[in-house]
Scaffold this motif. Structure first.
Motif, PDB file in Angstrom:
ATOM      1  N   ARG A  62     -22.037  42.681 -21.037  1.00  0.00           N
ATOM      2  CA  ARG A  62     -21.214  42.525 -19.830  1.00  0.00           C
ATOM      3  C   ARG A  62     -19.763  42.243 -20.205  1.00  0.00           C
ATOM      4  O   ARG A  62     -19.475  41.379 -21.024  1.00  0.00           O
ATOM      5  CB  ARG A  62     -21.758  41.407 -18.957  1.00  0.00           C
ATOM      6  CG  ARG A  62     -23.000  41.782 -18.186  1.00  0.00           C
ATOM      7  CD  ARG A  62     -23.386  40.765 -17.130  1.00  0.00           C
ATOM      8  NE  ARG A  62     -24.576  41.201 -16.416  1.00  0.00           N
ATOM      9  CZ  ARG A  62     -25.820  40.913 -16.788  1.00  0.00           C
ATOM     10  NH1 ARG A  62     -26.026  40.177 -17.868  1.00  0.00           N
ATOM     11  NH2 ARG A  62     -26.849  41.357 -16.084  1.00  0.00           N
ATOM     12  N   GLY A  63     -18.868  42.998 -19.585  1.00  0.00           N
ATOM     13  CA  GLY A  63     -17.448  42.809 -19.828  1.00  0.00           C
ATOM     14  C   GLY A  63     -16.915  43.550 -21.036  1.00  0.00           C
ATOM     15  O   GLY A  63     -15.714  43.523 -21.299  1.00  0.00           O
ATOM     16  N   GLN A  64     -17.793  44.251 -21.764  1.00  0.00           N
ATOM     17  CA  GLN A  64     -17.347  45.011 -22.941  1.00  0.00           C
ATOM     18  C   GLN A  64     -16.885  46.407 -22.517  1.00  0.00           C
ATOM     19  O   GLN A  64     -17.348  46.954 -21.508  1.00  0.00           O
ATOM     20  CB  GLN A  64     -18.480  45.140 -23.960  1.00  0.00           C
ATOM     21  CG  GLN A  64     -19.126  43.826 -24.355  1.00  0.00           C
ATOM     22  CD  GLN A  64     -18.192  42.920 -25.143  1.00  0.00           C
ATOM     23  OE1 GLN A  64     -17.198  43.373 -25.695  1.00  0.00           O
ATOM     24  NE2 GLN A  64     -18.513  41.641 -25.203  1.00  0.00           N
ATOM     25  N   ASP A  65     -15.997  46.989 -23.299  1.00  0.00           N
ATOM     26  CA  ASP A  65     -15.533  48.349 -23.037  1.00  0.00           C
ATOM     27  C   ASP A  65     -16.424  49.403 -23.691  1.00  0.00           C
ATOM     28  O   ASP A  65     -16.496  50.541 -23.221  1.00  0.00           O
ATOM     29  CB  ASP A  65     -14.100  48.521 -23.549  1.00  0.00           C
ATOM     30  CG  ASP A  65     -13.120  47.624 -22.829  1.00  0.00           C
ATOM     31  OD1 ASP A  65     -13.117  47.623 -21.587  1.00  0.00           O
ATOM     32  OD2 ASP A  65     -12.369  46.891 -23.517  1.00  0.00           O
ATOM     33  N   ALA A  66     -17.058  49.042 -24.794  1.00  0.00           N
ATOM     34  CA  ALA A  66     -17.882  50.003 -25.528  1.00  0.00           C
ATOM     35  C   ALA A  66     -18.828  49.243 -26.449  1.00  0.00           C
ATOM     36  O   ALA A  66     -18.635  48.051 -26.729  1.00  0.00           O
ATOM     37  CB  ALA A  66     -17.010  50.956 -26.344  1.00  0.00           C
ATOM     38  N   ALA A  88     -34.445  48.912 -25.509  1.00  0.00           N
ATOM     39  CA  ALA A  88     -33.765  47.809 -24.818  1.00  0.00           C
ATOM     40  C   ALA A  88     -32.333  48.166 -24.465  1.00  0.00           C
ATOM     41  O   ALA A  88     -31.814  47.774 -23.407  1.00  0.00           O
ATOM     42  CB  ALA A  88     -33.780  46.558 -25.706  1.00  0.00           C
ATOM     43  N   LEU A  89     -31.681  48.927 -25.331  1.00  0.00           N
ATOM     44  CA  LEU A  89     -30.247  49.183 -25.196  1.00  0.00           C
ATOM     45  C   LEU A  89     -29.906  50.041 -23.988  1.00  0.00           C
ATOM     46  O   LEU A  89     -28.950  49.742 -23.252  1.00  0.00           O
ATOM     47  CB  LEU A  89     -29.742  49.862 -26.475  1.00  0.00           C
ATOM     48  CG  LEU A  89     -28.262  50.229 -26.561  1.00  0.00           C
ATOM     49  CD1 LEU A  89     -27.386  48.998 -26.405  1.00  0.00           C
ATOM     50  CD2 LEU A  89     -27.970  50.938 -27.885  1.00  0.00           C
ATOM     51  N   VAL A  90     -30.653  51.094 -23.756  1.00  0.00           N
ATOM     52  CA  VAL A  90     -30.312  52.018 -22.667  1.00  0.00           C
ATOM     53  C   VAL A  90     -30.333  51.318 -21.307  1.00  0.00           C
ATOM     54  O   VAL A  90     -29.330  51.335 -20.575  1.00  0.00           O
ATOM     55  CB  VAL A  90     -31.227  53.257 -22.683  1.00  0.00           C
ATOM     56  CG1 VAL A  90     -31.047  54.070 -21.399  1.00  0.00           C
ATOM     57  CG2 VAL A  90     -30.926  54.114 -23.909  1.00  0.00           C
ATOM     58  N   PRO A  91     -31.422  50.669 -20.924  1.00  0.00           N
ATOM     59  CA  PRO A  91     -31.387  49.980 -19.627  1.00  0.00           C
ATOM     60  C   PRO A  91     -30.411  48.816 -19.597  1.00  0.00           C
ATOM     61  O   PRO A  91     -29.814  48.515 -18.550  1.00  0.00           O
ATOM     62  CB  PRO A  91     -32.835  49.504 -19.424  1.00  0.00           C
ATOM     63  CG  PRO A  91     -33.438  49.491 -20.788  1.00  0.00           C
ATOM     64  CD  PRO A  91     -32.768  50.582 -21.549  1.00  0.00           C
ATOM     65  N   ALA A  92     -30.203  48.161 -20.739  1.00  0.00           N
ATOM     66  CA  ALA A  92     -29.261  47.034 -20.784  1.00  0.00           C
ATOM     67  C   ALA A  92     -27.843  47.493 -20.489  1.00  0.00           C
ATOM     68  O   ALA A  92     -27.102  46.827 -19.754  1.00  0.00           O
ATOM     69  CB  ALA A  92     -29.323  46.357 -22.150  1.00  0.00           C
ATOM     70  N   LEU A  93     -27.442  48.625 -21.050  1.00  0.00           N
ATOM     71  CA  LEU A  93     -26.086  49.122 -20.818  1.00  0.00           C
ATOM     72  C   LEU A  93     -25.908  49.592 -19.376  1.00  0.00           C
ATOM     73  O   LEU A  93     -24.839  49.401 -18.785  1.00  0.00           O
ATOM     74  CB  LEU A  93     -25.746  50.240 -21.795  1.00  0.00           C
ATOM     75  CG  LEU A  93     -25.664  49.831 -23.271  1.00  0.00           C
ATOM     76  CD1 LEU A  93     -25.069  50.970 -24.101  1.00  0.00           C
ATOM     77  CD2 LEU A  93     -24.832  48.571 -23.448  1.00  0.00           C
ATOM     78  N   HIS A  94     -26.936  50.189 -18.812  1.00  0.00           N
ATOM     79  CA  HIS A  94     -26.850  50.563 -17.402  1.00  0.00           C
ATOM     80  C   HIS A  94     -26.701  49.304 -16.529  1.00  0.00           C
ATOM     81  O   HIS A  94     -25.906  49.289 -15.583  1.00  0.00           O
ATOM     82  CB  HIS A  94     -28.083  51.359 -16.994  1.00  0.00           C
ATOM     83  CG  HIS A  94     -28.091  52.770 -17.494  1.00  0.00           C
ATOM     84  ND1 HIS A  94     -27.053  53.654 -17.266  1.00  0.00           N
ATOM     85  CD2 HIS A  94     -29.011  53.466 -18.210  1.00  0.00           C
ATOM     86  CE1 HIS A  94     -27.326  54.826 -17.804  1.00  0.00           C
ATOM     87  NE2 HIS A  94     -28.513  54.744 -18.400  1.00  0.00           N
ATOM     88  N   THR A  95     -27.438  48.279 -16.846  1.00  0.00           N
ATOM     89  CA  THR A  95     -27.346  47.023 -16.097  1.00  0.00           C
ATOM     90  C   THR A  95     -25.961  46.404 -16.219  1.00  0.00           C
ATOM     91  O   THR A  95     -25.396  45.912 -15.234  1.00  0.00           O
ATOM     92  CB  THR A  95     -28.405  46.025 -16.597  1.00  0.00           C
ATOM     93  OG1 THR A  95     -29.707  46.551 -16.368  1.00  0.00           O
ATOM     94  CG2 THR A  95     -28.273  44.678 -15.895  1.00  0.00           C
ATOM     95  N   ALA A  96     -25.416  46.435 -17.431  1.00  0.00           N
ATOM     96  CA  ALA A  96     -24.118  45.814 -17.698  1.00  0.00           C
ATOM     97  C   ALA A  96     -22.946  46.674 -17.243  1.00  0.00           C
ATOM     98  O   ALA A  96     -21.804  46.200 -17.223  1.00  0.00           O
ATOM     99  CB  ALA A  96     -23.988  45.494 -19.187  1.00  0.00           C
ATOM    100  N   GLY A  97     -23.201  47.930 -16.920  1.00  0.00           N
ATOM    101  CA  GLY A  97     -22.127  48.819 -16.493  1.00  0.00           C
ATOM    102  C   GLY A  97     -21.247  49.296 -17.635  1.00  0.00           C
ATOM    103  O   GLY A  97     -20.063  49.587 -17.438  1.00  0.00           O
TER     104      GLY A  97
END
Length: 207
Positions: A62-66, A88-97
């Motif tokens: 959350r709050g990261q650019d990349a 874990a990473l794919v859904p986590a990044l979608h959640t974090a935007g």
């Protein structure tokens, strides 16, 4: 940029930490062993946690650019940690935007095996025969994820110093066992944050 690094304590990950820091990025490293990280200034934030835990990754992202990921199997020739990380990473990044992801894979995974030399193919069929299918599954998941991902496929990794002399392409015909330094791979990965050329593509790297 604000960056989340996964796999930051591995030999290639440490090179990415140093390169990203040198270029002025703010780094958050999600690691299990923080004592393995270099002592840098306050532009390095360390979070201790499990990269295969979806909620942990989402919170860190959350709050990261990349995100830059250099997760590997270490000395294990049977580990499925890369696949579990991507799960874990794919859904986590979608959640974090967070959309942008630069992900370290390996030459010889998937269709790139068709470009390999006889020596490389022997290596993939023997020592790496158990971990490459896991990497291939993970890469398929990433390419189908909808994320803005660059998959980085270096040939044999070495510990030679950075010299910036490396080739990038989507097709090579190799002989023998070519290599590329981890420092050069780190340079390419960090450079992708400002260069869309290899967005949503596989980039093969070799010296």
């Amino acid at each position: 940029m604000k960056l989340l690094l996964l796999g930051a304590t591995g030999p290639t990950g440490l090179q990415v930490v140093r390169r990203a820091h040198e270029e002025g990025h703010d780094i958050t490293a999600l690691v299990r062993s923080p004592e393995k990280l270099p002592r840098l200034d306050d532009r390095l934030t360390v979070i201790v946690g499990d990269v295969t835990d979806q909620q942990t990754v989402a919170d860190a992202a959350r709050g990261q650019d990349a995100v830059l990921c250099t997760m590997g199997t270490g000395k294990s020739l049977t580990s499925d940690v890369v696949g579990r990380t991507v799960d874990a990473l794919v859904p986590a990044l979608h959640t974090a935007g967070v959309d942008r992801l630069v992900f370290l894979s390996a030459f010889g995974v998937g269709r790139t095996k068709e470009q390999a030399s006889r020596t490389q193919r022997l290596f993939y069929r023997t020592l790496l025969r158990r971990i490459y299918p896991d990497k291939e599954r993970a890469d398929r998941e990433l390419l189908a994820s909808g994320l803005d991902v660059t998959l980085v496929y270096p040939v044999r990794l070495t510990d030679q110093p950075f010299d910036g002399k490396y080739r990038v392409g989507d097709r090579f015909d190799f002989a023998g066992m070519p290599g590329i330094s981890r420092a050069n791979v780190a340079h390419f990965m960090v450079a992708q944050l400002a260069d869309p050329t290899w967005s949503r593509r596989i980039a093969i790297l070799a010296s």
